[in-house]
Design a protein around this motif. Structure first.
Motif, PDB file in Angstrom:
ATOM      1  N   LYS A 100      21.075 -22.649 -39.756  1.00  0.00           N
ATOM      2  CA  LYS A 100      21.998 -23.521 -39.028  1.00  0.00           C
ATOM      3  C   LYS A 100      21.304 -24.829 -38.625  1.00  0.00           C
ATOM      4  CE  LYS A 100      25.641 -23.310 -35.668  1.00  0.00           C
ATOM      5  NZ  LYS A 100      26.450 -22.434 -34.840  1.00  0.00           N
ATOM      6  N   VAL A 101      20.088 -24.743 -38.120  1.00  0.00           N
ATOM      7  CA  VAL A 101      19.353 -25.951 -37.725  1.00  0.00           C
ATOM      8  C   VAL A 101      19.040 -26.791 -38.960  1.00  0.00           C
ATOM      9  CG1 VAL A 101      17.203 -26.811 -36.687  1.00  0.00           C
ATOM     10  CG2 VAL A 101      18.435 -24.927 -35.615  1.00  0.00           C
ATOM     11  N   PHE A 102      18.702 -26.139 -40.068  1.00  0.00           N
ATOM     12  CA  PHE A 102      18.438 -26.854 -41.312  1.00  0.00           C
ATOM     13  C   PHE A 102      19.644 -27.709 -41.692  1.00  0.00           C
ATOM     14  CE2 PHE A 102      18.869 -27.105 -45.937  1.00  0.00           C
ATOM     15  CZ  PHE A 102      17.649 -27.652 -46.291  1.00  0.00           C
ATOM     16  N   ALA A 140      20.321 -40.750 -49.828  1.00  0.00           N
ATOM     17  CA  ALA A 140      21.266 -39.723 -49.347  1.00  0.00           C
ATOM     18  C   ALA A 140      21.565 -38.700 -50.441  1.00  0.00           C
ATOM     19  CB  ALA A 140      22.557 -40.376 -48.868  1.00  0.00           C
ATOM     20  N   SER A 141      21.739 -39.161 -51.665  1.00  0.00           N
ATOM     21  CA  SER A 141      22.046 -38.211 -52.748  1.00  0.00           C
ATOM     22  C   SER A 141      20.830 -37.358 -53.102  1.00  0.00           C
ATOM     23  CB  SER A 141      22.587 -38.943 -53.972  1.00  0.00           C
ATOM     24  OG  SER A 141      21.614 -39.789 -54.511  1.00  0.00           O
ATOM     25  N   ILE A 142      19.642 -37.944 -53.059  1.00  0.00           N
ATOM     26  CA  ILE A 142      18.431 -37.142 -53.299  1.00  0.00           C
ATOM     27  C   ILE A 142      18.291 -36.073 -52.224  1.00  0.00           C
ATOM     28  CG2 ILE A 142      15.906 -37.224 -53.314  1.00  0.00           C
ATOM     29  CD1 ILE A 142      16.145 -40.030 -54.615  1.00  0.00           C
ATOM     30  N   LEU A 143      18.504 -36.467 -50.965  1.00  0.00           N
ATOM     31  CA  LEU A 143      18.439 -35.514 -49.856  1.00  0.00           C
ATOM     32  C   LEU A 143      19.443 -34.381 -50.056  1.00  0.00           C
ATOM     33  CD1 LEU A 143      17.578 -34.614 -46.957  1.00  0.00           C
ATOM     34  CD2 LEU A 143      19.411 -36.092 -46.125  1.00  0.00           C
ATOM     35  N   ALA A 147      18.531 -30.498 -50.737  1.00  0.00           N
ATOM     36  CA  ALA A 147      18.924 -29.509 -49.719  1.00  0.00           C
ATOM     37  C   ALA A 147      19.761 -28.396 -50.346  1.00  0.00           C
ATOM     38  CB  ALA A 147      19.698 -30.178 -48.588  1.00  0.00           C
ATOM     39  N   ARG A 148      20.670 -28.758 -51.217  1.00  0.00           N
ATOM     40  CA  ARG A 148      21.523 -27.749 -51.873  1.00  0.00           C
ATOM     41  C   ARG A 148      20.732 -26.851 -52.809  1.00  0.00           C
ATOM     42  NH1 ARG A 148      26.089 -30.290 -54.811  1.00  0.00           N
ATOM     43  NH2 ARG A 148      26.244 -28.167 -55.550  1.00  0.00           N
ATOM     44  N   ALA A 157       8.907 -22.962 -48.620  1.00  0.00           N
ATOM     45  CA  ALA A 157      10.002 -23.834 -49.052  1.00  0.00           C
ATOM     46  C   ALA A 157      10.424 -24.788 -47.936  1.00  0.00           C
ATOM     47  CB  ALA A 157      11.190 -22.997 -49.522  1.00  0.00           C
ATOM     48  N   ILE A 158      10.536 -24.266 -46.723  1.00  0.00           N
ATOM     49  CA  ILE A 158      10.941 -25.096 -45.587  1.00  0.00           C
ATOM     50  C   ILE A 158       9.858 -26.128 -45.261  1.00  0.00           C
ATOM     51  CG2 ILE A 158      11.428 -25.058 -43.102  1.00  0.00           C
ATOM     52  CD1 ILE A 158      13.746 -24.180 -44.768  1.00  0.00           C
ATOM     53  N   THR A 159       8.602 -25.725 -45.314  1.00  0.00           N
ATOM     54  CA  THR A 159       7.505 -26.662 -45.052  1.00  0.00           C
ATOM     55  C   THR A 159       7.491 -27.776 -46.093  1.00  0.00           C
ATOM     56  OG1 THR A 159       6.210 -24.910 -44.019  1.00  0.00           O
ATOM     57  CG2 THR A 159       5.007 -26.865 -44.717  1.00  0.00           C
TER      58      THR A 159
END
Length: 180
Positions: A100-102, A140-143, A147-148, A157-159
């Motif tokens: 959720k925070v992610f 924005a599209s790279i992000l 993320a997806r 992975a999160i780090t």
């Protein structure tokens, strides 16, 4: 030396990670406000010898980096959720959950990029308009795509994603000069 380090680690005023909001305020104050304002005011007054004024690019940079700093403050706790639980630190990741925070962080950054594109669209200078809109749309599209594609919430992975967010943060410094 070890005794000195242990002494400083136990000082109450230096243990701000225990309080998520205080830690976030520290990150926000330095990264979003002090760096933007101090650098700008220094250049204006001491390098260019102009009176200090709050220009549109300065306001944009401060607001945009404030959003980014909030995201970084939230994101930094996602990989450390196990340690936060063990030491009783009630970070947002512990309270709301990593996933959720992610996604809150991703949506906040996407909102910031959208606002940046709107600011770019209102520029009277065509080259500024094009670079600001296109640059923020690309970031924005790279992000969003990265993320997806993050399929696991493993610490590695999160780090890695957190370090990617820092790269986006620094990439913004390439776009800020084009805001007019």
């Amino acid at each position: 030396m070890i005794i000195l380090n242990l002494f400083f680690l136990q000082l109450p005023f230096l243990r701000w990670k225990r309080f998520a909001v205080v830690a976030a305020i520290c990150i926000l104050a330095v990264r979003a406000v002090i760096v933007q304002l101090a650098f700008f005011l220094h250049i204006q007054t001491f390098v260019f010898r102009r009176p200090a004024s709050f220009s549109r690019p300065l306001i944009f940079a401060t607001a945009f980096m404030s959003f980014f700093s909030v995201v970084i403050a939230l994101f930094k706790d996602i990989p450390d959720i196990d340690g936060d639980r063990i030491f009783g630190i009630r970070s947002f990741s512990v309270r709301l959950g990593q996933k959720k925070v992610f996604w809150i962080c991703i949506y906040l950054l996407e909102m910031a990029y959208t606002v940046a594109m709107v600011v770019g669209a209102t520029s009277s200078c065509l080259w500024s308009k094009c670079i600001t809109i296109l640059g923020h749309a690309i970031l924005a599209s790279i992000l969003w795509n990265r993320a997806r594609s993050l399929d696991s919430m493993t610490k590695a992975a999160i780090t890695s994603f957190y370090m990617f967010v820092w790269k986006l943060f620094y990439a913004e410094y390439l776009l800020i000069p084009f805001v007019r």
